[in-house]
Design a protein around this motif. Structure first.
Motif, PDB file in Angstrom:
ATOM      1  N   UNK A 128       0.821  -1.223   0.000  1.00 49.58           N
ATOM      2  CA  UNK A 128       0.000   0.000   0.000  1.00 49.58           C
ATOM      3  C   UNK A 128       0.853   1.271   0.000  1.00 49.58           C
ATOM      4  N   UNK A 129       2.148   1.124  -0.229  1.00 46.49           N
ATOM      5  CA  UNK A 129       3.036   2.291  -0.108  1.00 46.49           C
ATOM      6  C   UNK A 129       2.585   3.454  -1.011  1.00 46.49           C
ATOM      7  N   UNK A 130       2.361   3.159  -2.283  1.00 50.71           N
ATOM      8  CA  UNK A 130       2.022   4.222  -3.232  1.00 50.71           C
ATOM      9  C   UNK A 130       0.695   4.888  -2.841  1.00 50.71           C
ATOM     10  N   UNK A 131      -0.296   4.062  -2.500  1.00 45.40           N
ATOM     11  CA  UNK A 131      -1.604   4.601  -2.096  1.00 45.40           C
ATOM     12  C   UNK A 131      -1.481   5.518  -0.891  1.00 45.40           C
ATOM     13  N   UNK A 132      -0.714   5.041   0.092  1.00 42.61           N
ATOM     14  CA  UNK A 132      -0.548   5.833   1.316  1.00 42.61           C
ATOM     15  C   UNK A 132       0.177   7.133   1.027  1.00 42.61           C
ATOM     16  N   UNK A 133       1.231   7.033   0.234  1.00 43.08           N
ATOM     17  CA  UNK A 133       2.050   8.223  -0.004  1.00 43.08           C
ATOM     18  C   UNK A 133       1.263   9.282  -0.787  1.00 43.08           C
ATOM     19  N   UNK A 134       0.457   8.837  -1.736  1.00 41.63           N
ATOM     20  CA  UNK A 134      -0.374   9.801  -2.480  1.00 41.63           C
ATOM     21  C   UNK A 134      -1.285  10.561  -1.518  1.00 41.63           C
ATOM     22  N   UNK A 135      -1.851   9.830  -0.578  1.00 49.11           N
ATOM     23  CA  UNK A 135      -2.782  10.453   0.370  1.00 49.11           C
ATOM     24  C   UNK A 135      -2.036  11.371   1.353  1.00 49.11           C
ATOM     25  N   UNK A 136      -0.860  10.922   1.813  1.00 48.65           N
ATOM     26  CA  UNK A 136      -0.059  11.765   2.718  1.00 48.65           C
ATOM     27  C   UNK A 136       0.209  13.120   2.036  1.00 48.65           C
ATOM     28  N   UNK A 137       0.625  13.069   0.778  1.00 51.25           N
ATOM     29  CA  UNK A 137       1.004  14.308   0.081  1.00 51.25           C
ATOM     30  C   UNK A 137      -0.221  15.191  -0.158  1.00 51.25           C
ATOM     31  N   UNK A 138      -1.321  14.569  -0.529  1.00 49.15           N
ATOM     32  CA  UNK A 138      -2.558  15.329  -0.789  1.00 49.15           C
ATOM     33  C   UNK A 138      -3.016  16.025   0.505  1.00 49.15           C
ATOM     34  N   UNK A 139      -3.007  15.278   1.606  1.00 46.17           N
ATOM     35  CA  UNK A 139      -3.413  15.856   2.893  1.00 46.17           C
ATOM     36  C   UNK A 139      -2.454  16.953   3.347  1.00 46.17           C
ATOM     37  N   UNK A 140      -1.157  16.715   3.158  1.00 50.94           N
ATOM     38  CA  UNK A 140      -0.167  17.701   3.635  1.00 50.94           C
ATOM     39  C   UNK A 140      -0.350  19.030   2.901  1.00 50.94           C
ATOM     40  N   UNK A 141      -0.674  18.989   1.614  1.00 52.92           N
ATOM     41  CA  UNK A 141      -0.869  20.234   0.861  1.00 52.92           C
ATOM     42  C   UNK A 141      -2.044  21.022   1.461  1.00 52.92           C
ATOM     43  N   UNK A 142      -3.108  20.314   1.851  1.00 51.57           N
ATOM     44  CA  UNK A 142      -4.278  20.997   2.437  1.00 51.57           C
ATOM     45  C   UNK A 142      -3.932  21.564   3.812  1.00 51.57           C
ATOM     46  N   UNK A 143      -3.204  20.777   4.607  1.00 53.07           N
ATOM     47  CA  UNK A 143      -2.839  21.233   5.960  1.00 53.07           C
ATOM     48  C   UNK A 143      -1.908  22.449   5.860  1.00 53.07           C
ATOM     49  N   UNK A 144      -0.960  22.402   4.931  1.00 49.62           N
ATOM     50  CA  UNK A 144      -0.016  23.524   4.779  1.00 49.62           C
ATOM     51  C   UNK A 144      -0.782  24.781   4.363  1.00 49.62           C
ATOM     52  N   UNK A 145      -1.740  24.622   3.461  1.00 49.63           N
ATOM     53  CA  UNK A 145      -2.518  25.796   3.009  1.00 49.63           C
ATOM     54  C   UNK A 145      -3.237  26.418   4.213  1.00 49.63           C
ATOM     55  N   UNK A 146      -3.742  25.580   5.105  1.00 53.47           N
ATOM     56  CA  UNK A 146      -4.429  26.085   6.300  1.00 53.47           C
ATOM     57  C   UNK A 146      -3.439  26.821   7.216  1.00 53.47           C
ATOM     58  N   UNK A 147      -2.305  26.183   7.472  1.00 52.26           N
ATOM     59  CA  UNK A 147      -1.320  26.777   8.386  1.00 52.26           C
ATOM     60  C   UNK A 147      -0.759  28.095   7.841  1.00 52.26           C
ATOM     61  N   UNK A 148      -0.587  28.147   6.517  1.00 49.86           N
ATOM     62  CA  UNK A 148       0.021  29.334   5.884  1.00 49.86           C
ATOM     63  C   UNK A 148      -0.734  30.628   6.198  1.00 49.86           C
ATOM     64  N   UNK A 149      -2.040  30.513   6.442  1.00 56.91           N
ATOM     65  CA  UNK A 149      -2.816  31.743   6.648  1.00 56.91           C
ATOM     66  C   UNK A 149      -3.303  31.892   8.093  1.00 56.91           C
ATOM     67  N   UNK A 150      -2.895  30.980   8.963  1.00 48.47           N
ATOM     68  CA  UNK A 150      -3.417  31.058  10.341  1.00 48.47           C
ATOM     69  C   UNK A 150      -2.691  32.145  11.137  1.00 48.47           C
TER      70      UNK A 150
END
Ligand SMILES: Cc1ncc(COP(=O)(O)O)c(C=O)c1O
Length: 416
Positions: A277-299
């Motif tokens: 499941x490495x590829x599946x997990x990594x795709x999701x980690x990266x997708x989630x991290x982009x959303x979390x970073x966008x949130x943190x960037x403006x907090x």
């Protein structure tokens, strides 16, 4: 013509022959310390190959001897791991630190010089600064942003340039997400290599993992992983890996045999399970991290976000390095909270979904305080220089629903 399948399509079966294991679809755990030879002659032949007393004959396989030397779970895992990095060979270990320390011990000897990038994981930092130096191995370091010429100067300034034996880098760096130029580091290694001596470049690729960055393609000689992280991915195993050419991995495996720090059959089996499941997990980690970073960037309570996705095109040098070596922005984010340790701890103590724990690359999100936890042992001056301050939090973004991760961060920030 045989189809060239992608690594993720091969993680379920590559290198495993069900007919050798009663037709079992999954590779069993070969929980055995030793293997029975058919004859004494066979045992002799296996040892000759394993101990390098002679080259293999045409079509000869390395025979199974003893699980400190080889074991089916370890070998199949190693074969699967080579697919991601397109490496000739791999050696797996019982921890990331054992992979790193075995490589450093194999390629360095008393009187040699090691050049390394800063910052690096606290454990690697400790081994280099406090243990290698006890064996009269000299060390010098460079930091993010230094040009090739400046790094060459760092080596020259030691007065030991002719003794440089290895360059060790970690990129992205833990915990600051700084990118170190792999191709540039290789140029430095070549600059100090000559016909009698090759300076090897080793890269700790734990932060991006084998799906998102392939240092061997950028010129590295050896790539290292804490397989505890994305490769294992479930916070239930400690392991490590090293990949490179047949020639170099043979050296690494020989030292591994005598240090006895190979992965166990059970560890190898767990990692094979995880690789599916490495590829599946990594795709999701990266997708989630982009959303979390966008949130943190403006907090408003966040002062600075350390995330490769924040490198702007206008920051030409850094952006070019990222384009050359990273396939995504990764799943790791560090950030400075407005305030000091008190505010950082309040944030950590109020997390509910995200776990307050060290390690990274797991399915669950993890947060910790590098200055007092993973990098507690790094000397205070260096911590200051590399921005590992009391207001920094390191977040490993998991595979939960991104909205839930963001909500957890938001409510914890309200409490600090
Ligand atoms: C970048 C990096 N390299 C190496 C290691 C060491 O790996 P292990 O804990 O599996 O020994 C770690 C552990 O956190 C790490 O973050």
């Amino acid at each position: 013509m045989p189809v060239k399948r992608k690594p993720e399509s091969q993680m379920m079966s590559y290198g495993y022959k069900p007919e050798l294991s009663e037709g079992s679809i999954k590779c069993p755990i070969f929980q055995t310390s030793t293997f029975v030879f058919k004859t004494a002659e066979e045992g002799k032949a296996f040892f000759e190959v394993a101990y390098g007393l002679r080259e293999k004959n045409a079509g000869e396989e390395t025979g199974l001897i003893y699980s400190r030397i080889n074991n089916p779970d370890i070998e199949i895992l190693e074969n699967r791991l080579t697919l991601w990095d397109e490496a000739e060979a791999c050696a797996v270990f019982e921890s990331g630190m054992s992979a790193i320390t075995t490589v450093l011990l194999e390629f360095l000897k008393p009187g040699d010089l090691l050049l390394f990038s800063n910052p690096i994981y606290g454990g690697s930092d400790h081994f280099i600064n406090k243990i290698l130096t006890k064996f009269n191995i000299q060390i010098a370091s460079f930091k993010v942003g230094q040009t090739i010429d400046e790094i060459i100067q760092v080596v020259e300034a030691t007065g030991m340039a002719d003794k440089l034996a290895m360059i060790y880098i970690e990129t992205p760096a833990n915990p600051t997400n700084d990118l170190i130029d792999i191709e540039g580091s290789k140029k430095v290694a070549k600059h100090f290599s000559n016909t009698g001596k090759e300076v090897y470049l080793a890269v700790d690729n734990t932060y991006m993992g084998p799906v998102w960055q392939h240092p061997l393609k950028n010129g590295a000689d050896l790539v290292l992983y804490s397989a505890t992280k994305y490769i294992g991915g479930h916070s239930d195993v400690i392991a490590g890996a090293c990949l490179g050419s047949n020639e170099l991995i043979k050296r690494v495996k020989t030292l591994r045999t005598f240090l006895g720090n190979m992965a166990s059959p059970n560890t190898a089996w767990l990692l094979m399970r995880s690789l599916e499941t490495l590829k599946l997990r990594m795709d999701k980690h990266a997708e989630n991290a982009a959303k979390v970073a966008a949130f943190l960037n403006t907090h408003p309570k966040i002062e600075k976000v350390y995330y490769p996705g924040n490198i702007k095109e206008t920051d030409a040098e850094k952006y070019a390095i990222k384009k050359r070596q990273c396939l995504t922005d990764g799943g790791m984010i560090s950030f400075d909270i407005k305030g000091k340790e008190k505010e950082a701890f309040a944030f950590l103590n109020h997390l509910q979904l995200i776990k307050l724990a060290v390690s990274l690359g797991s399915t669950e999100s993890l947060a910790q305080h590098p200055a007092t936890m993973t990098h507690a042992d790094v000397d205070p001056e260096s911590k200051k220089e590399f921005s590992i301050t009391e207001k920094m939090i390191r977040l490993s973004v998991g595979v939960e629903n991104a909205d839930d991760i963001i909500y957890d961060i938001e409510q914890a920030l309200e409490n600090c």
